[in-house]
Design a protein around this motif. Structure first.
Motif, PDB file in Angstrom:
ATOM      1  N   GLY A 189       0.815  -1.213   0.000  1.00  0.00           N
ATOM      2  CA  GLY A 189       0.000   0.000   0.000  1.00  0.00           C
ATOM      3  C   GLY A 189       0.846   1.258   0.000  1.00  0.00           C
ATOM      4  N   ILE A 190       1.892   1.275   0.803  1.00  0.00           N
ATOM      5  CA  ILE A 190       2.774   2.446   0.852  1.00  0.00           C
ATOM      6  C   ILE A 190       3.553   2.582  -0.455  1.00  0.00           C
ATOM      7  N   THR A 191       3.979   1.463  -1.009  1.00  0.00           N
ATOM      8  CA  THR A 191       4.717   1.510  -2.280  1.00  0.00           C
ATOM      9  C   THR A 191       3.835   2.059  -3.403  1.00  0.00           C
ATOM     10  N   VAL A 192       2.570   1.631  -3.448  1.00  0.00           N
ATOM     11  CA  VAL A 192       1.645   2.153  -4.450  1.00  0.00           C
ATOM     12  C   VAL A 192       1.402   3.643  -4.211  1.00  0.00           C
ATOM     13  N   LEU A 193       1.300   4.038  -2.959  1.00  0.00           N
ATOM     14  CA  LEU A 193       1.111   5.455  -2.637  1.00  0.00           C
ATOM     15  C   LEU A 193       2.288   6.287  -3.126  1.00  0.00           C
ATOM     16  N   ILE A 194       3.501   5.837  -2.858  1.00  0.00           N
ATOM     17  CA  ILE A 194       4.687   6.582  -3.274  1.00  0.00           C
ATOM     18  C   ILE A 194       4.807   6.621  -4.791  1.00  0.00           C
ATOM     19  N   ASP A 195       4.582   5.475  -5.427  1.00  0.00           N
ATOM     20  CA  ASP A 195       4.801   5.382  -6.871  1.00  0.00           C
ATOM     21  C   ASP A 195       3.675   6.027  -7.675  1.00  0.00           C
ATOM     22  N   ASN A 196       2.453   5.579  -7.488  1.00  0.00           N
ATOM     23  CA  ASN A 196       1.344   6.017  -8.343  1.00  0.00           C
ATOM     24  C   ASN A 196       0.733   7.343  -7.906  1.00  0.00           C
ATOM     25  N   ASP A 197       0.477   7.485  -6.600  1.00  0.00           N
ATOM     26  CA  ASP A 197      -0.274   8.646  -6.140  1.00  0.00           C
ATOM     27  C   ASP A 197       0.595   9.887  -5.960  1.00  0.00           C
ATOM     28  N   LEU A 198       1.755   9.715  -5.382  1.00  0.00           N
ATOM     29  CA  LEU A 198       2.623  10.867  -5.144  1.00  0.00           C
ATOM     30  C   LEU A 198       3.599  11.120  -6.285  1.00  0.00           C
ATOM     31  N   GLY A 199       3.918  10.099  -7.035  1.00  0.00           N
ATOM     32  CA  GLY A 199       4.864  10.240  -8.141  1.00  0.00           C
ATOM     33  C   GLY A 199       6.279  10.559  -7.683  1.00  0.00           C
ATOM     34  N   ASN A 200       6.662  10.069  -6.520  1.00  0.00           N
ATOM     35  CA  ASN A 200       7.985  10.355  -5.953  1.00  0.00           C
ATOM     36  C   ASN A 200       8.959   9.195  -6.106  1.00  0.00           C
ATOM     37  N   CYS A 201       8.795   8.354  -7.087  1.00  0.00           N
ATOM     38  CA  CYS A 201       9.670   7.188  -7.216  1.00  0.00           C
ATOM     39  C   CYS A 201      11.090   7.592  -7.574  1.00  0.00           C
ATOM     40  N   SER A 202      11.259   8.718  -8.236  1.00  0.00           N
ATOM     41  CA  SER A 202      12.615   9.133  -8.618  1.00  0.00           C
ATOM     42  C   SER A 202      13.424   9.546  -7.399  1.00  0.00           C
ATOM     43  N   GLN A 203      12.756   9.989  -6.330  1.00  0.00           N
ATOM     44  CA  GLN A 203      13.463  10.424  -5.129  1.00  0.00           C
ATOM     45  C   GLN A 203      13.598   9.313  -4.092  1.00  0.00           C
ATOM     46  N   ASN A 204      12.875   8.234  -4.244  1.00  0.00           N
ATOM     47  CA  ASN A 204      12.883   7.134  -3.270  1.00  0.00           C
ATOM     48  C   ASN A 204      13.478   5.879  -3.892  1.00  0.00           C
ATOM     49  N   HIS A 205      13.512   4.839  -3.103  1.00  0.00           N
ATOM     50  CA  HIS A 205      14.013   3.533  -3.546  1.00  0.00           C
ATOM     51  C   HIS A 205      12.847   2.627  -3.897  1.00  0.00           C
ATOM     52  N   CYS A 206      12.033   3.024  -4.869  1.00  0.00           N
ATOM     53  CA  CYS A 206      10.814   2.266  -5.180  1.00  0.00           C
ATOM     54  C   CYS A 206      11.112   0.847  -5.647  1.00  0.00           C
ATOM     55  N   VAL A 207      12.172   0.668  -6.406  1.00  0.00           N
ATOM     56  CA  VAL A 207      12.485  -0.675  -6.902  1.00  0.00           C
ATOM     57  C   VAL A 207      12.805  -1.609  -5.740  1.00  0.00           C
ATOM     58  N   GLN A 208      13.574  -1.123  -4.775  1.00  0.00           N
ATOM     59  CA  GLN A 208      13.885  -1.951  -3.603  1.00  0.00           C
ATOM     60  C   GLN A 208      12.639  -2.214  -2.764  1.00  0.00           C
ATOM     61  N   PHE A 209      11.795  -1.185  -2.611  1.00  0.00           N
ATOM     62  CA  PHE A 209      10.567  -1.375  -1.842  1.00  0.00           C
ATOM     63  C   PHE A 209       9.664  -2.422  -2.500  1.00  0.00           C
ATOM     64  N   GLU A 210       9.532  -2.332  -3.807  1.00  0.00           N
ATOM     65  CA  GLU A 210       8.696  -3.291  -4.532  1.00  0.00           C
ATOM     66  C   GLU A 210       9.286  -4.697  -4.492  1.00  0.00           C
ATOM     67  N   THR A 211      10.607  -4.791  -4.592  1.00  0.00           N
ATOM     68  CA  THR A 211      11.260  -6.103  -4.531  1.00  0.00           C
ATOM     69  C   THR A 211      11.075  -6.744  -3.162  1.00  0.00           C
ATOM     70  N   ALA A 212      11.285  -5.966  -2.104  1.00  0.00           N
ATOM     71  CA  ALA A 212      11.123  -6.500  -0.750  1.00  0.00           C
ATOM     72  C   ALA A 212       9.675  -6.914  -0.490  1.00  0.00           C
ATOM     73  N   THR A 213       8.736  -6.118  -0.990  1.00  0.00           N
ATOM     74  CA  THR A 213       7.321  -6.456  -0.819  1.00  0.00           C
ATOM     75  C   THR A 213       6.978  -7.731  -1.585  1.00  0.00           C
ATOM     76  N   GLY A 214       7.495  -7.861  -2.798  1.00  0.00           N
ATOM     77  CA  GLY A 214       7.264  -9.083  -3.576  1.00  0.00           C
ATOM     78  C   GLY A 214       7.857 -10.312  -2.903  1.00  0.00           C
ATOM     79  N   MET A 215       9.049 -10.178  -2.349  1.00  0.00           N
ATOM     80  CA  MET A 215       9.669 -11.303  -1.633  1.00  0.00           C
ATOM     81  C   MET A 215       8.851 -11.686  -0.399  1.00  0.00           C
ATOM     82  N   ALA A 216       8.281 -10.688   0.273  1.00  0.00           N
ATOM     83  CA  ALA A 216       7.445 -10.984   1.445  1.00  0.00           C
ATOM     84  C   ALA A 216       6.176 -11.732   1.036  1.00  0.00           C
ATOM     85  N   PHE A 217       5.581 -11.350  -0.095  1.00  0.00           N
ATOM     86  CA  PHE A 217       4.399 -12.085  -0.568  1.00  0.00           C
ATOM     87  C   PHE A 217       4.763 -13.521  -0.969  1.00  0.00           C
ATOM     88  N   ILE A 218       5.889 -13.701  -1.629  1.00  0.00           N
ATOM     89  CA  ILE A 218       6.308 -15.059  -1.996  1.00  0.00           C
ATOM     90  C   ILE A 218       6.605 -15.880  -0.745  1.00  0.00           C
TER      91      ILE A 218
END
Length: 182
Positions: free
Chosen positions: A134-163
């Motif tokens: 939810g926070i990753t979607v908020l940062i990426d889609n809603d705020l559009g701040n992925c260039s300033q944050n580590h969105c790829v790492q956040f998404e990877t860690a979240t995906g690993m947690a789901f797996i």
């Protein structure tokens, strides 16, 4: 009083031609209750190892970012993945021991402990993964701040947690089914 008495009729043992009496000593123990994926089986060990690998991956990827402590959901993911990694590693060691000494881990108390532990850790991991997603979607889609944050790492860690959660659920369900079928 007419009571029937049991009678014992001795039965001769047919001699074997290969190796004598200790022929079946090294035969593998197979039980109908030992379904792959349950504690003490090779399938259970593979589930525990995969749980540990994905939890450790989620933990290390999320902890490698510098700004994860600023978001509570990401801190929760690190805590839940750390607990899941410790739980899975300790049960993987237990499974290795049971496989090496050919012991069955179908004791009621042991299976109860495994079921409760799997239920708690899978619930925590799923909740942490959902919150982080939810926070990753908020940062990426809603705020559009992925260039300033580590969105790829956040998404990877979240995906690993789901797996990790996907590999924890079969362990929980098999242990729960084992308890319910007693």
């Amino acid at each position: 009083m007419n009571v029937s008495h049991a009678s014992v009729h001795p039965v001769e043992v047919v001699p074997t031609t290969e190796g004598g009496a200790d022929q079946n000593v090294n035969a593998p123990r197979v039980r109908m209750k030992d379904i792959q994926g349950m504690p003490g089986t090779a399938g259970g060990l593979s589930l525990r190892v995969s749980q540990f690998v994905f939890a450790a991956a989620a933990l290390s990827v999320m902890a490698s970012t510098s700004d994860f402590p600023s978001v509570t959901a990401f801190c929760y993911l690190v805590a839940a993945a750390g607990l899941q990694a410790l739980w899975s590693f300790s049960l993987a060691i237990t499974d290795v021991y049971a496989l090496l000494v050919r012991r069955s881990l179908q004791n009621y108390r042991i299976v109860s402990l495994f079921t409760i532990g799997d239920g708690v850790t899978s619930t925590l991991t799923f909740a942490a993964a959902c919150a982080s997603a939810g926070i990753t979607v908020l940062i990426d889609n809603d705020l559009g701040n992925c260039s300033q944050n580590h969105c790829v790492q956040f998404e990877t860690a979240t995906g690993m947690a789901f797996i990790c959660w996907f590999t924890t659920v079969p362990s929980f369900l098999l242990n729960f089914w084992s308890l319910a079928s007693r």
